[in-house]
Design a protein around this motif. Structure first.
Motif, PDB file in Angstrom:
ATOM      1  N   ARG A 132       0.836  -1.193   0.000  1.00 46.89           N
ATOM      2  CA  ARG A 132       0.000   0.000   0.000  1.00 46.89           C
ATOM      3  C   ARG A 132       0.880   1.256   0.000  1.00 46.89           C
ATOM      4  O   ARG A 132       2.045   1.220   0.393  1.00 46.89           O
ATOM      5  CB  ARG A 132      -0.918   0.003   1.216  1.00 46.89           C
ATOM      6  N   ILE A 149      -2.909   4.144  -2.634  1.00 47.11           N
ATOM      7  CA  ILE A 149      -2.958   2.854  -3.319  1.00 47.11           C
ATOM      8  C   ILE A 149      -3.226   1.797  -2.264  1.00 47.11           C
ATOM      9  O   ILE A 149      -2.470   1.649  -1.298  1.00 47.11           O
ATOM     10  CB  ILE A 149      -1.641   2.571  -4.058  1.00 47.11           C
ATOM     11  N   ARG A 158      -4.229  -2.928  -7.953  1.00 47.48           N
ATOM     12  CA  ARG A 158      -4.542  -2.383  -6.634  1.00 47.48           C
ATOM     13  C   ARG A 158      -5.520  -1.225  -6.775  1.00 47.48           C
ATOM     14  O   ARG A 158      -5.532  -0.531  -7.794  1.00 47.48           O
ATOM     15  CB  ARG A 158      -3.270  -1.911  -5.916  1.00 47.48           C
ATOM     16  N   LEU A 160      -7.076   2.404  -6.324  1.00 47.77           N
ATOM     17  CA  LEU A 160      -6.443   3.719  -6.368  1.00 47.77           C
ATOM     18  C   LEU A 160      -7.480   4.782  -6.039  1.00 47.77           C
ATOM     19  O   LEU A 160      -8.577   4.798  -6.615  1.00 47.77           O
ATOM     20  CB  LEU A 160      -5.852   3.984  -7.757  1.00 47.77           C
ATOM     21  N   SER A 182      -4.456   0.745  -9.996  1.00 45.84           N
ATOM     22  CA  SER A 182      -3.054   1.102 -10.197  1.00 45.84           C
ATOM     23  C   SER A 182      -2.210  -0.162 -10.246  1.00 45.84           C
ATOM     24  O   SER A 182      -2.455  -1.107  -9.488  1.00 45.84           O
ATOM     25  CB  SER A 182      -2.560   2.021  -9.077  1.00 45.84           C
ATOM     26  N   PRO A 210       3.997   7.032  -8.033  1.00 47.94           N
ATOM     27  CA  PRO A 210       2.605   6.559  -8.037  1.00 47.94           C
ATOM     28  C   PRO A 210       1.702   7.272  -9.030  1.00 47.94           C
ATOM     29  O   PRO A 210       0.687   6.717  -9.447  1.00 47.94           O
ATOM     30  CB  PRO A 210       2.160   6.797  -6.598  1.00 47.94           C
TER      31      PRO A 210
END
Length: 643
Positions: A132, A149, A158, A160, A182, A210
């Motif tokens: 995360r 995330i 994952r 987002l 993501s 990110p």
């Protein structure tokens, strides 16, 4: 059997008294000498003056560069301190228990506050061990976004979440929230791995964050609470602000200032079209970019650099005290030497006019003092050449040497007149010279050829880009070492493929087995080489080996030769390497190679296979391993081959 020999080549017969091909009149030569003397004197004075002027300009440029480098170092120091301070602030707050990393509401407030208080920072984030991530990010329009995330979804991606805020006087205003997916994996990022592998605060250069592609310098440190690892704190520099600082420097008003990493990537630039890009690709400012590239890639020394279009720049490169970064500046020479250049052009025009006038006077002097008397003497010599000796007369000139030559020629004609009574007039004179001229060619001999390459390398290149270069280098290095240790030579590299030859030029009776042993060494070594895609099974290498008669030697043209082998044996080896993909085999050898290697190898037959470019099929065997001991019975070998 030799296909060509170094037979001597006879050159055409030439006269021993043949004159040089290039003939220059004495008047032209004398005029040229006078002209050269005048120009040489003028140019020596001119270049001495120019050199002094350039040294003075370089002194000024050096002073400017020292001041610029000092200002940049000071700005970087302040920027780094601010970034490192932000990391320490977040770490202290988490360590003291004021908030917890999982406390969503409080961490948003703290991260936003710290981010807004530090203009030099563009990211403040926290990466959890489970993948995360949570962070605050300054966008290009000064808006702020909170990025989170979350846990993995069913499809492997994952969750987002992005919250966007707009600054207002004294506060921020929430604008919108967006959700999505993501593929960013926090533990796999360079900054996360750098913090885990280092001690204390670790700086890394990254391309992905990110939010996507975003070249940045990231400071990261691992966070432990009560001796338990909690995650990694990261802070990213605001490279846009650093670029704006460079654009305000005095040197940027006339040229450019660029901070580059040790790999040549632009960290920050005063040129808007070079920011966050590769120095070798970016830029509409063609002249300045060209000068910066030549200095940054080592194509031109530091100092005066001339670009492809003839523009001259003063380029300097100063190492900065951070991670191999360097400050590269380029200032047009015209910014300092405009008046000097104007006076130089005037001086050159004057020198040209003076040289032309001097050359004209020299030509007249040479013609009347040298050319005409020599032409007259030459006419008398032609009488001697045709043996019209009665026509030879003495030419009186005011030049002592020519007058003496003419007198000697007249006396020689008298002597030859008597000598001609005993010697025929048509005396033949010739010179036959023979030389040895190298030619392309070679010899037919039995060799073993190996082709080895990396399976799936094209896909690796598409997936990982330049990051596959170390992997390819390691493969070619260990393959080269294996070939050399087994007495072979590396013929060439073809992309990710390497070609090796045995029994040429040095003799090797066991060339087939040597090639097989080299292939096995490569296969074993490649099992321990880390692949960019992390794969740990399947084919690690694909090798084809064939033995037979080939043309070996200097192959090429009269201007360029290459020692190599050509013929069907080479083509079959190449096809066997490609066939390994269809047969799911790492090492394939031909029947000729298997027979020559004998019981020293253990193989498995794949039967007869068609080979592209050949009408007949080829018996194909897979090399399973080398025989474990010399005493292994041939029957065991044959049984394994048949199986």
């Amino acid at each position: 059997m030799s296909l060509s020999s170094a037979a001597p080549a006879s050159s055409p017969a030439t006269r021993t008294d043949a004159s040089p091909r290039l003939k220059v009149r004495i008047g032209t030569a004398l005029t040229g000498l006078v002209l050269i003397a005048v120009l040489a004197t003028a140019l020596i004075v001119h270049f001495s003056w120019m050199r002094t002027a350039n040294r003075n300009v370089e002194t000024v440029v050096g002073s400017i560069n020292v001041q610029t480098a000092g200002a940049v170092k000071k700005e970087l120091e302040a920027t780094f301190r601010a970034s490192e301070g932000a990391v320490e602030v977040i770490r202290s707050i988490l360590f003291q228990g004021a908030i917890k990393a999982d406390d969503e509401a409080k961490r948003e407030f703290v991260f936003l506050s710290v981010l807004r208080s530090l203009p030099s920072v563009s990211w403040i984030g926290f990466g959890f061990p489970d993948g995360r991530f949570f962070g605050s990010h300054i966008l290009g329009d000064d808006r702020i976004e909170m990025v989170e995330i979350g846990a993995p979804l069913a499809n492997g991606a994952r969750s987002l979440r992005r919250d966007r805020y707009r600054p207002i006087p004294g506060d921020i205003f929430f604008e919108e929230r967006s959700k999505g997916e993501s593929a960013y994996v926090t533990p796999g990022s360079k900054w996360y791995r750098g913090a885990m592998g280092g001690e204390g605060l670790v700086w890394t250069m990254v391309d992905l964050l990110p939010s996507g592609f975003e070249p940045a310098a990231v400071a990261a440190t691992r966070f432990d609470l009560h001796n338990r690892f909690q995650g990694v704190i990261m802070v990213s520099l605001n490279l846009r602000r650093l670029a704006d600082f460079l654009a305000r420097l005095d040197v940027a008003q006339k040229g450019a200032a660029v901070i580059v990493s040790d790999s040549g990537t632009v960290v920050a630039s005063s040129l808007a079209d070079m920011r966050s890009a590769s120095l070798l690709e970016a830029g509409d400012s063609a002249q300045i970019v060209n000068a910066l590239n030549r200095a940054n890639t080592g194509k031109a020394p530091e100092g005066m650099v001339t670009t492809n279009d003839g523009t001259v720049f003063y380029v300097t490169r100063t190492t900065l005290d951070f991670n191999g970064w360097a400050l590269v500046t380029a200032i047009p020479r015209s910014a300092f030497t405009e008046e000097i250049d104007r006076n130089t052009r005037r001086l050159l025009s004057t020198l040209v006019l003076f040289a032309l006038l001097t050359a004209g006077l020299a030509a007249l002097f040479a013609h009347y003092s040298f050319v005409r008397p020599i032409q007259q003497v030459a006419g008398e010599i032609r009488h001697v050449e045709s043996f019209a000796l009665a026509n030879v007369r003495h030419i009186a000139t005011r030049l002592f040497e020519l007058d003496s030559l003419s007198g000697a020629l007249h006396r020689m004609a008298g002597s030859l007149k008597a000598f001609g009574l005993y010697v025929p007039a048509d005396i033949v004179r010739s010179l036959i010279q023979q030389g040895v001229e190298p030619k392309p060619g070679g010899e037919l001999r039995e060799i073993t050829v190996m082709f080895a390459d990396l399976p799936g390398f094209t896909q690796l290149t598409e997936d990982h880009g330049p990051d596959v270069a170390p992997f390819l280098t390691e493969f070619l290095t260990l393959a080269t070492k294996a070939i050399h240790e087994e007495g072979g030579i590396v013929d060439k590299f073809i992309g990710d493929c390497i070609m090796g030859i045995w029994n040429a030029p040095a003799a090797n009776e066991n060339h087939a087995f040597s090639a097989c042993r080299a292939a096995e060494t490569i296969r074993q070594a490649m099992q321990w080489v880390a692949r960019p895609d992390g794969r740990k099974d399947g084919q690690f290498v694909r090798i084809g080996i064939n033995s037979g008669i080939a043309l070996v030697g200097n192959i090429g043209s009269s201007e360029r030769l290459s020692y190599t082998a050509i013929g069907d044996v080479v083509n079959v080896a190449s096809r066997l390497e490609a066939l390994g993909k269809e047969l799911n085999a790492e090492i394939l050898i031909s029947e000729d190679t298997r027979k020559l290697a004998g019981p020293a190898i253990v193989t498995r037959s794949h039967g007869a296979a068609p080979i592209k470019g050949r009408t007949s099929k080829v018996m194909v065997f897979e090399l399973l391993r080398l025989a474990e001991k010399k005493s292994e019975e041939p029957g065991e070998i044959q049984h394994a081959a048949a199986g």
